[in-house]
Design a protein around this motif. Structure first.
Motif, PDB file in Angstrom:
ATOM      1  N   SER A   2       0.788  -1.202   0.044  1.00 43.89           N
ATOM      2  CA  SER A   2       0.026  -0.090  -0.014  1.00 43.89           C
ATOM      3  C   SER A   2       0.758   0.975   0.059  1.00 43.89           C
ATOM      4  O   SER A   2       1.774   1.376   0.519  1.00 43.89           O
ATOM      5  CB  SER A   2      -1.073  -0.038   1.281  1.00 43.89           C
ATOM      6  OG  SER A   2      -1.758  -0.926   1.330  1.00 43.89           O
ATOM      7  N   LYS A   3       0.443   2.443  -0.557  1.00 41.06           N
ATOM      8  CA  LYS A   3       1.038   3.386  -0.600  1.00 41.06           C
ATOM      9  C   LYS A   3       0.824   4.140   0.481  1.00 41.06           C
ATOM     10  O   LYS A   3      -0.311   4.425   0.940  1.00 41.06           O
ATOM     11  CB  LYS A   3       0.443   4.377  -1.736  1.00 41.06           C
ATOM     12  CG  LYS A   3       0.764   3.658  -3.324  1.00 41.06           C
ATOM     13  CD  LYS A   3       0.118   4.666  -4.318  1.00 41.06           C
ATOM     14  CE  LYS A   3       0.389   3.961  -5.669  1.00 41.06           C
ATOM     15  NZ  LYS A   3      -0.245   4.773  -6.738  1.00 41.06           N
ATOM     16  N   GLN A   4       1.860   4.952   1.150  1.00 44.10           N
ATOM     17  CA  GLN A   4       1.779   5.501   2.086  1.00 44.10           C
ATOM     18  C   GLN A   4       2.078   7.216   2.067  1.00 44.10           C
ATOM     19  O   GLN A   4       2.966   7.698   2.015  1.00 44.10           O
ATOM     20  CB  GLN A   4       2.792   5.129   3.501  1.00 44.10           C
ATOM     21  CG  GLN A   4       2.760   3.641   3.556  1.00 44.10           C
ATOM     22  CD  GLN A   4       1.474   3.287   4.309  1.00 44.10           C
ATOM     23  OE1 GLN A   4       1.133   4.001   5.301  1.00 44.10           O
ATOM     24  NE2 GLN A   4       0.807   2.447   3.973  1.00 44.10           N
ATOM     25  N   ASN A   8      -3.325  13.736  -1.502  1.00 38.60           N
ATOM     26  CA  ASN A   8      -3.712  13.551  -3.121  1.00 38.60           C
ATOM     27  C   ASN A   8      -3.444  14.981  -4.049  1.00 38.60           C
ATOM     28  O   ASN A   8      -3.188  16.136  -3.297  1.00 38.60           O
ATOM     29  CB  ASN A   8      -5.123  13.309  -3.204  1.00 38.60           C
ATOM     30  CG  ASN A   8      -5.410  11.805  -3.630  1.00 38.60           C
ATOM     31  OD1 ASN A   8      -4.386  10.901  -3.591  1.00 38.60           O
ATOM     32  ND2 ASN A   8      -6.749  11.265  -3.632  1.00 38.60           N
ATOM     33  N   TRP A  23      -7.162   4.694   7.191  1.00 41.59           N
ATOM     34  CA  TRP A  23      -7.003   5.972   6.464  1.00 41.59           C
ATOM     35  C   TRP A  23      -8.315   6.400   6.291  1.00 41.59           C
ATOM     36  O   TRP A  23      -9.428   5.807   6.038  1.00 41.59           O
ATOM     37  CB  TRP A  23      -6.230   5.494   5.035  1.00 41.59           C
ATOM     38  CG  TRP A  23      -4.922   5.191   5.252  1.00 41.59           C
ATOM     39  CD1 TRP A  23      -4.401   3.990   5.702  1.00 41.59           C
ATOM     40  CD2 TRP A  23      -3.643   5.995   5.078  1.00 41.59           C
ATOM     41  NE1 TRP A  23      -3.167   4.153   5.847  1.00 41.59           N
ATOM     42  CE2 TRP A  23      -2.518   5.497   5.519  1.00 41.59           C
ATOM     43  CE3 TRP A  23      -3.532   7.363   4.592  1.00 41.59           C
ATOM     44  CZ2 TRP A  23      -1.283   5.754   5.476  1.00 41.59           C
ATOM     45  CZ3 TRP A  23      -2.511   7.775   4.534  1.00 41.59           C
ATOM     46  CH2 TRP A  23      -1.233   6.971   4.821  1.00 41.59           C
ATOM     47  N   THR A  45      -6.479   0.885   4.442  1.00 38.78           N
ATOM     48  CA  THR A  45      -5.171   1.125   3.740  1.00 38.78           C
ATOM     49  C   THR A  45      -5.495   2.197   2.831  1.00 38.78           C
ATOM     50  O   THR A  45      -6.261   2.575   2.630  1.00 38.78           O
ATOM     51  CB  THR A  45      -4.444  -0.070   2.849  1.00 38.78           C
ATOM     52  OG1 THR A  45      -5.537  -0.462   1.570  1.00 38.78           O
ATOM     53  CG2 THR A  45      -4.337  -1.586   3.482  1.00 38.78           C
ATOM     54  N   TRP A  46      -4.347   2.870   2.410  1.00 35.98           N
ATOM     55  CA  TRP A  46      -4.266   4.017   1.486  1.00 35.98           C
ATOM     56  C   TRP A  46      -5.156   3.652   0.172  1.00 35.98           C
ATOM     57  O   TRP A  46      -6.039   4.469  -0.246  1.00 35.98           O
ATOM     58  CB  TRP A  46      -2.874   4.594   1.332  1.00 35.98           C
ATOM     59  CG  TRP A  46      -2.885   5.734   0.425  1.00 35.98           C
ATOM     60  CD1 TRP A  46      -3.023   6.988   1.050  1.00 35.98           C
ATOM     61  CD2 TRP A  46      -3.070   6.031  -0.868  1.00 35.98           C
ATOM     62  NE1 TRP A  46      -2.620   8.099   0.127  1.00 35.98           N
ATOM     63  CE2 TRP A  46      -2.896   7.275  -1.135  1.00 35.98           C
ATOM     64  CE3 TRP A  46      -3.225   5.022  -1.793  1.00 35.98           C
ATOM     65  CZ2 TRP A  46      -2.973   7.978  -2.412  1.00 35.98           C
ATOM     66  CZ3 TRP A  46      -3.019   5.711  -3.272  1.00 35.98           C
ATOM     67  CH2 TRP A  46      -3.248   6.870  -3.530  1.00 35.98           C
ATOM     68  N   ASP A  47      -4.638   2.404  -0.261  1.00 37.94           N
ATOM     69  CA  ASP A  47      -5.165   2.192  -1.429  1.00 37.94           C
ATOM     70  C   ASP A  47      -6.809   1.898  -1.375  1.00 37.94           C
ATOM     71  O   ASP A  47      -7.662   2.242  -2.217  1.00 37.94           O
ATOM     72  CB  ASP A  47      -4.743   0.720  -1.920  1.00 37.94           C
ATOM     73  CG  ASP A  47      -3.441   1.105  -2.638  1.00 37.94           C
ATOM     74  OD1 ASP A  47      -3.015   2.101  -3.134  1.00 37.94           O
ATOM     75  OD2 ASP A  47      -2.658   0.031  -2.577  1.00 37.94           O
ATOM     76  N   GLU A  48      -7.162   1.319  -0.275  1.00 38.18           N
ATOM     77  CA  GLU A  48      -8.697   1.111   0.042  1.00 38.18           C
ATOM     78  C   GLU A  48      -9.271   2.561   0.314  1.00 38.18           C
ATOM     79  O   GLU A  48     -10.583   2.875  -0.332  1.00 38.18           O
ATOM     80  CB  GLU A  48      -9.000   0.415   1.148  1.00 38.18           C
ATOM     81  CG  GLU A  48     -10.495  -0.043   1.481  1.00 38.18           C
ATOM     82  CD  GLU A  48     -10.566  -1.151   2.688  1.00 38.18           C
ATOM     83  OE1 GLU A  48     -11.696  -1.299   2.979  1.00 38.18           O
ATOM     84  OE2 GLU A  48      -9.586  -1.721   3.101  1.00 38.18           O
ATOM     85  N   HIS A  50      -8.248   5.600  -1.110  1.00 36.36           N
ATOM     86  CA  HIS A  50      -8.367   6.107  -2.477  1.00 36.36           C
ATOM     87  C   HIS A  50      -9.359   5.437  -3.393  1.00 36.36           C
ATOM     88  O   HIS A  50      -9.892   6.234  -4.014  1.00 36.36           O
ATOM     89  CB  HIS A  50      -6.968   5.813  -3.021  1.00 36.36           C
ATOM     90  CG  HIS A  50      -6.606   6.368  -4.389  1.00 36.36           C
ATOM     91  ND1 HIS A  50      -6.915   5.669  -5.622  1.00 36.36           N
ATOM     92  CD2 HIS A  50      -6.460   7.701  -4.912  1.00 36.36           C
ATOM     93  CE1 HIS A  50      -6.664   6.629  -6.534  1.00 36.36           C
ATOM     94  NE2 HIS A  50      -6.582   7.768  -6.207  1.00 36.36           N
ATOM     95  N   GLU A  51      -9.682   4.174  -3.234  1.00 40.67           N
ATOM     96  CA  GLU A  51     -10.609   3.726  -4.224  1.00 40.67           C
ATOM     97  C   GLU A  51     -12.144   3.991  -3.752  1.00 40.67           C
ATOM     98  O   GLU A  51     -12.919   4.406  -4.718  1.00 40.67           O
ATOM     99  CB  GLU A  51     -10.615   1.927  -3.954  1.00 40.67           C
ATOM    100  CG  GLU A  51     -11.677   1.260  -4.947  1.00 40.67           C
ATOM    101  CD  GLU A  51     -11.484  -0.399  -4.658  1.00 40.67           C
ATOM    102  OE1 GLU A  51     -12.286  -0.928  -5.350  1.00 40.67           O
ATOM    103  OE2 GLU A  51     -10.219  -0.600  -4.287  1.00 40.67           O
TER     104      GLU A  51
END
Length: 401
Positions: A2-4, A8, A23, A45-48, A50-51
């Protein structure tokens, strides 16, 4: 991995890590009250995060506003009952209110409306099958519910589980129309479809026995109308003299009597297919003429005690008749006729069966019975016509012999 990231790019909202390690993503989007507000989505997570933020903004771009408040399922169900259900037919509103109060609020009320998932609904409906019908409490190992006092001792039937599911599906569909939900999760849950039993039709001999047992009573004409026109119980009790033209020999089905909310209601029939103008057989016309004369005598004898409602089959004082009183009276009639397993509704099925046996085209029988679909007409006939099927198969037996 995952991106930390802490933020954005400009214009895409922001994503940040919360003190508990999860997050959150925020962005200004259009809401259901017509204004732009900052909304927040969450992820592990960051990805979750962000999605979900991308999905939130994409809906806003497509014109799908975000809810302007976080509803609990209980809050929305009570709002739905007040705004939408209160204007429905009393019997329908009463059924919806009971399903919401006894089952949906205790089972799902604490969940967030937007957080309601398919598995939540599926688990709720599976658990519903194990709960007491009258108090919605769980059953213990001894097969008793934990309510205080008398208990009905029954669990919901397949039909009742299906009904609760239908009420939830209906409520969530309204939430979608108000743009409070993106999808109706109840539609994704399948429930067992009940198998409806269709009552048997009576033979001509049985029908004559039944009418003979009712002869001489003030309700005799009601049974003649039921046996020749196939009206439902509520339609019989809602029939008005203004709906009958004895000179031209027609009858109009427009009203029905139902009990809801502790009182009787005279209301329109349920659907347009139930409304119909039908011709009266001669035997029915003559019986109704005699019945009208007898009712005039009743009205005259009671004088001011008669409460005029214009009904063809009222109570003994002119008011709408309690449907349960008619059911009790019919029980006495069928017992005198020696037909203890016959229901009043079976007279309606008899009309369908006899007309089909006489060679009347199915679409004509459908119009007389006022079925919404000719398939139901044929289903009743096929279920009732055991004797005709036996004759047909006996021909096969003779051929093989």
């Amino acid at each position: 991995m995952s991106k930390q990231k802490g933020r954005n790019p400009n214009g895409e909202g922001s994503i940040y890590q919360r003190p508990n390690g999860s997050w959150a993503g925020t962005a200004f989007v259009m809401t259901t009250d017509g204004s732009m507000k900052r909304k927040t989505v969450y992820g592990k997570t960051w990805d979750e995060a962000h999605e979900r933020l991308v999905e939130l903004k994409a809906k806003s771009h497509r014109g799908i506003p975000a809810p302007d408040r976080s509803w609990k399922v209980e809050e929305y169900l009570r709002y739905w009952l007040q705004v939408y259900v209160s204007g429905l037919r009393p019997k329908t509103a009463e059924g919806y209110e009971g399903a919401v109060r006894l089952h949906l609020i205790p089972g799902l009320g604490r969940r967030r409306l937007t957080g309601l998932q398919v598995q939540h609904v599926r688990t709720f409906l599976d658990g519903l099958k194990q709960k007491c019908l009258c108090c919605a409490n769980e059953w213990d190992r001894q097969g008793r519910c934990c309510s205080v006092g008398a208990c009905c001792g029954r669990v919901p039937s397949v039909r009742q589980v299906q009904y609760v599911h239908a009420v939830l599906r209906n409520a969530l569909q309204h939430a979608m129309r108000e743009e409070l939900l993106a999808r109706n999760v109840a539609t994704l849950v399948k429930v067992t479809t009940p198998r409806y039993k269709i009552g048997k039709g009576l033979s001509v001999g049985e029908m004559k026995l039944l009418l003979k047992a009712a002869q001489g009573h003030r309700l005799y004409a009601l049974y003649v109308v039921a046996a020749t026109m196939g009206l439902r119980r509520g339609e019989l009790l809602g029939l008005r003299w203004q709906d009958i033209d004895l000179d031209n020999g027609t009858i109009t089905i427009e009203k029905t009597v139902q009990r809801a909310g502790g009182k009787l209601h005279i209301q329109d029939t349920k659907t347009e297919s139930s409304d119909s103008v039908l011709p009266l057989p001669e035997i029915t016309r003559n019986t109704l003429r005699r019945h009208r004369t007898a009712q005039d005598h009743e009205r005259k004898d009671l004088a001011e005690g008669w409460k005029e409602h214009g009904l063809v089959f009222p109570s003994e004082i002119g008011t709408p008749m309690e449907p349960r009183n008619l059911a009790r009276h019919f029980t006495g009639v069928r017992e005198r006729a020696g037909l203890t397993d016959v229901r009043l509704h079976d007279l309606r099925h008899t009309v369908v069966t006899v007309l089909m046996e006489l060679g009347v085209p199915p679409h004509i029988v459908q119009a007389i019975a006022r079925h919404s679909d000719v398939k139901l007409t044929l289903k009743i006939y096929a279920h009732s016509n055991l004797q005709e099927m036996r004759k047909a198969l006996d021909k096969l037996d003779g051929w093989l012999s």
